[in-house]
Scaffold this motif. Sequence first.
Motif, PDB file in Angstrom:
ATOM      1  N   LYS A 164       0.833  -1.207   0.000  1.00 20.75           N
ATOM      2  CA  LYS A 164       0.000   0.000   0.000  1.00 20.75           C
ATOM      3  C   LYS A 164       0.866   1.256   0.000  1.00 20.75           C
ATOM      4  O   LYS A 164       0.565   2.246  -0.703  1.00 20.75           O
ATOM      5  N   LEU A 165       1.959   1.228   0.742  1.00 13.09           N
ATOM      6  CA  LEU A 165       2.842   2.395   0.807  1.00 13.09           C
ATOM      7  C   LEU A 165       3.505   2.670  -0.544  1.00 13.09           C
ATOM      8  O   LEU A 165       3.672   3.823  -0.931  1.00 13.09           O
ATOM      9  N   HIS A 166       3.865   1.610  -1.261  1.00 13.01           N
ATOM     10  CA  HIS A 166       4.414   1.797  -2.612  1.00 13.01           C
ATOM     11  C   HIS A 166       3.368   2.413  -3.538  1.00 13.01           C
ATOM     12  O   HIS A 166       3.682   3.282  -4.373  1.00 13.01           O
ATOM     13  N   GLU A 167       2.124   1.952  -3.395  1.00 14.33           N
ATOM     14  CA  GLU A 167       1.050   2.509  -4.222  1.00 14.33           C
ATOM     15  C   GLU A 167       0.853   3.993  -3.930  1.00 14.33           C
ATOM     16  O   GLU A 167       0.675   4.808  -4.845  1.00 14.33           O
ATOM     17  N   LEU A 168       0.890   4.359  -2.658  1.00 11.92           N
ATOM     18  CA  LEU A 168       0.704   5.764  -2.275  1.00 11.92           C
ATOM     19  C   LEU A 168       1.849   6.625  -2.823  1.00 11.92           C
ATOM     20  O   LEU A 168       1.623   7.759  -3.263  1.00 11.92           O
ATOM     21  N   GLN A 169       3.070   6.084  -2.769  1.00 17.58           N
ATOM     22  CA  GLN A 169       4.200   6.836  -3.313  1.00 17.58           C
ATOM     23  C   GLN A 169       4.018   7.070  -4.813  1.00 17.58           C
ATOM     24  O   GLN A 169       4.261   8.173  -5.317  1.00 17.58           O
ATOM     25  N   ALA A 170       3.586   6.018  -5.528  1.00 11.57           N
ATOM     26  CA  ALA A 170       3.375   6.156  -6.964  1.00 11.57           C
ATOM     27  C   ALA A 170       2.295   7.187  -7.284  1.00 11.57           C
ATOM     28  O   ALA A 170       2.346   7.876  -8.307  1.00 11.57           O
ATOM     29  N   GLN A 171       1.317   7.292  -6.363  1.00 12.46           N
ATOM     30  CA  GLN A 171       0.214   8.254  -6.546  1.00 12.46           C
ATOM     31  C   GLN A 171       0.565   9.643  -6.002  1.00 12.46           C
ATOM     32  O   GLN A 171      -0.245  10.570  -6.103  1.00 12.46           O
ATOM     33  N   LYS A 172       1.754   9.779  -5.401  1.00  6.67           N
ATOM     34  CA  LYS A 172       2.171  11.016  -4.744  1.00  6.67           C
ATOM     35  C   LYS A 172       1.156  11.446  -3.686  1.00  6.67           C
ATOM     36  O   LYS A 172       0.816  12.613  -3.544  1.00  6.67           O
ATOM     37  N   SER A 173       0.698  10.445  -2.931  1.00  3.33           N
ATOM     38  CA  SER A 173      -0.341  10.661  -1.928  1.00  3.33           C
ATOM     39  C   SER A 173       0.249  10.532  -0.533  1.00  3.33           C
ATOM     40  O   SER A 173       0.790   9.494  -0.165  1.00  3.33           O
ATOM     41  N   TRP A 174       0.120  11.614   0.253  1.00  2.00           N
ATOM     42  CA  TRP A 174       0.635  11.635   1.636  1.00  2.00           C
ATOM     43  C   TRP A 174      -0.504  11.220   2.567  1.00  2.00           C
ATOM     44  O   TRP A 174      -1.077  12.017   3.288  1.00  2.00           O
ATOM     45  N   GLN A 175      -0.812   9.940   2.553  1.00  2.00           N
ATOM     46  CA  GLN A 175      -1.935   9.434   3.337  1.00  2.00           C
ATOM     47  C   GLN A 175      -1.437   8.909   4.671  1.00  2.00           C
ATOM     48  O   GLN A 175      -0.530   8.094   4.729  1.00  2.00           O
ATOM     49  N   ARG A 176      -2.071   9.355   5.737  1.00  2.00           N
ATOM     50  CA  ARG A 176      -1.695   8.879   7.066  1.00  2.00           C
ATOM     51  C   ARG A 176      -2.788   7.982   7.604  1.00  2.00           C
ATOM     52  O   ARG A 176      -3.863   7.880   7.048  1.00  2.00           O
ATOM     53  N   GLY A 177      -2.509   7.330   8.716  1.00  2.00           N
ATOM     54  CA  GLY A 177      -3.539   6.542   9.377  1.00  2.00           C
ATOM     55  C   GLY A 177      -3.555   5.066   9.024  1.00  2.00           C
ATOM     56  O   GLY A 177      -4.436   4.332   9.492  1.00  2.00           O
ATOM     57  N   LEU A 178      -2.607   4.608   8.204  1.00  2.00           N
ATOM     58  CA  LEU A 178      -2.545   3.173   7.916  1.00  2.00           C
ATOM     59  C   LEU A 178      -2.178   2.404   9.184  1.00  2.00           C
ATOM     60  O   LEU A 178      -1.381   2.860  10.002  1.00  2.00           O
ATOM     61  N   ILE A 179      -2.766   1.227   9.331  1.00  2.00           N
ATOM     62  CA  ILE A 179      -2.477   0.391  10.494  1.00  2.00           C
ATOM     63  C   ILE A 179      -1.287  -0.504  10.169  1.00  2.00           C
ATOM     64  O   ILE A 179      -1.364  -1.361   9.300  1.00  2.00           O
ATOM     65  N   ASN A 180      -0.187  -0.289  10.870  1.00  2.00           N
ATOM     66  CA  ASN A 180       1.000  -1.117  10.707  1.00  2.00           C
ATOM     67  C   ASN A 180       1.133  -2.027  11.919  1.00  2.00           C
ATOM     68  O   ASN A 180       1.233  -1.552  13.054  1.00  2.00           O
ATOM     69  N   GLU A 181       1.117  -3.317  11.664  1.00  2.00           N
ATOM     70  CA  GLU A 181       1.159  -4.287  12.756  1.00  2.00           C
ATOM     71  C   GLU A 181       2.565  -4.429  13.330  1.00  2.00           C
ATOM     72  O   GLU A 181       3.570  -4.201  12.646  1.00  2.00           O
ATOM     73  N   GLU A 182       2.630  -4.823  14.598  1.00  2.00           N
ATOM     74  CA  GLU A 182       3.889  -5.251  15.202  1.00  2.00           C
ATOM     75  C   GLU A 182       3.967  -6.776  15.128  1.00  2.00           C
ATOM     76  O   GLU A 182       2.946  -7.461  15.146  1.00  2.00           O
ATOM     77  N   LEU A 183       5.171  -7.291  15.051  1.00  3.77           N
ATOM     78  CA  LEU A 183       5.339  -8.743  15.016  1.00  3.77           C
ATOM     79  C   LEU A 183       5.395  -9.352  16.410  1.00  3.77           C
ATOM     80  O   LEU A 183       5.202 -10.560  16.565  1.00  3.77           O
ATOM     81  N   GLN A 184       5.662  -8.537  17.406  1.00 11.45           N
ATOM     82  CA  GLN A 184       5.721  -9.016  18.781  1.00 11.45           C
ATOM     83  C   GLN A 184       4.429  -9.759  19.128  1.00 11.45           C
ATOM     84  O   GLN A 184       3.323  -9.234  18.944  1.00 11.45           O
ATOM     85  N   ASP A 185       4.574 -11.007  19.593  1.00 18.85           N
ATOM     86  CA  ASP A 185       3.473 -11.862  20.037  1.00 18.85           C
ATOM     87  C   ASP A 185       2.602 -12.412  18.899  1.00 18.85           C
ATOM     88  O   ASP A 185       1.617 -13.086  19.166  1.00 18.85           O
ATOM     89  N   LYS A 186       2.956 -12.130  17.642  1.00 20.89           N
ATOM     90  CA  LYS A 186       2.284 -12.824  16.541  1.00 20.89           C
ATOM     91  C   LYS A 186       2.828 -14.253  16.485  1.00 20.89           C
ATOM     92  O   LYS A 186       3.853 -14.578  17.086  1.00 20.89           O
ATOM     93  N   THR A 187       2.146 -15.114  15.743  1.00 20.43           N
ATOM     94  CA  THR A 187       2.537 -16.521  15.698  1.00 20.43           C
ATOM     95  C   THR A 187       2.912 -16.932  14.281  1.00 20.43           C
ATOM     96  O   THR A 187       2.193 -16.659  13.322  1.00 20.43           O
ATOM     97  N   LEU A 188       4.054 -17.589  14.184  1.00 19.61           N
ATOM     98  CA  LEU A 188       4.572 -18.097  12.928  1.00 19.61           C
ATOM     99  C   LEU A 188       4.590 -19.620  12.988  1.00 19.61           C
ATOM    100  O   LEU A 188       5.152 -20.203  13.921  1.00 19.61           O
ATOM    101  N   LEU A 189       3.970 -20.260  12.004  1.00 23.90           N
ATOM    102  CA  LEU A 189       3.993 -21.719  11.895  1.00 23.90           C
ATOM    103  C   LEU A 189       4.854 -22.091  10.698  1.00 23.90           C
ATOM    104  O   LEU A 189       4.580 -21.673   9.575  1.00 23.90           O
ATOM    105  N   ILE A 190       5.894 -22.880  10.939  1.00 23.14           N
ATOM    106  CA  ILE A 190       6.810 -23.314   9.882  1.00 23.14           C
ATOM    107  C   ILE A 190       6.576 -24.791   9.625  1.00 23.14           C
ATOM    108  O   ILE A 190       6.882 -25.645  10.473  1.00 23.14           O
ATOM    109  N   ILE A 191       6.025 -25.100   8.465  1.00 23.17           N
ATOM    110  CA  ILE A 191       5.770 -26.489   8.090  1.00 23.17           C
ATOM    111  C   ILE A 191       7.053 -27.024   7.455  1.00 23.17           C
ATOM    112  O   ILE A 191       7.359 -26.743   6.309  1.00 23.17           O
ATOM    113  N   GLY A 192       7.796 -27.780   8.247  1.00 27.89           N
ATOM    114  CA  GLY A 192       9.097 -28.274   7.813  1.00 27.89           C
ATOM    115  C   GLY A 192      10.208 -27.589   8.584  1.00 27.89           C
ATOM    116  O   GLY A 192      10.825 -26.653   8.090  1.00 27.89           O
TER     117      GLY A 192
END
Length: 316
Positions: A117-145
Amino acid sequence: MKLILPIEVADEIKPHLPNDTTFVRADVDGNIDGDATDAEVYFSWLYYIKPTTLQKVLESAPKLRWHQATNAGVNNILTPQYLEREIVLTNGAGLHAIPIAEFVITYILSYAKNFQKLHELQAQKSWQRGLINEELQDKTLLIIGAGGIGQEIAKRAKAFGLNIYGSRRHPQPLLNFDKVVGANEWKALLGEANYVVIATPLTKETKGLIDAEIFSLMRPDAYLINIARGAIVDEPALIKALQTAKIAGAALDTVFTEPLPPESPLWTQPNIFITPHCSGHSPKTKERALSLFLDNFTRYYNDQPLRNIVNKDAGY
């Protein structure tokens, strides 16, 4: 003793060989620049070995005893013709683990931090704020293998504070993993996983493993990441899961048909990140590949146990 060496690196290997050895060179198509009828060692280089290439080499070298591959996955090598021969196969497990693990972290961060989304906004020259950026802390990763590549992924992901689950045929506690389960027990963990990474070899058991049932068990905000083999994923089921928002997105470094045809619907699916099977590429891979071969050749020459022997029945 005669060897079949890749044309790309044969001259670099030559100074490290004993005086009583000779070699011929093979190119990517399996064309050999000399007589290989008495060759007993084959070293294949850093490319996907085509069936026609392998067939040419096998026909040219009836006395072949040991094959060092640089691929970690060897599903393309274990053809019926190959399995008829008593050839010891060693693979390139570990050569690509670090760059692949770094790519997986890149995929995860690209989703968590809204890079698309940020790349799209840059291409549009749009200074849009308020996007929700997640933290990875306490998220869960499952590795199959949870093999060599899976463990390198876990090592890097743990630094971001992720909870890390893994699966393997013979489960055991592993560094950086909070939980390691057996081959089929990972399905019960899908409801907890924000990111699901496929790092298992392609075998008869894993072909089409990620199907409609798996997508129905995943969280609607989860992302699938495949850095293994394309045939492990049921692509029509993936497309449907993306179109119906069963999952949030997918990153595919490998697909069923490579190169991915221009008409493939995967190109235009919502929230999908496609890379051209490049996650294992690194300037250091060549150095690691040569080091592995020379170490294994010394072992072979001195009748010592080889590293990375493939279990042909298991397929890896």
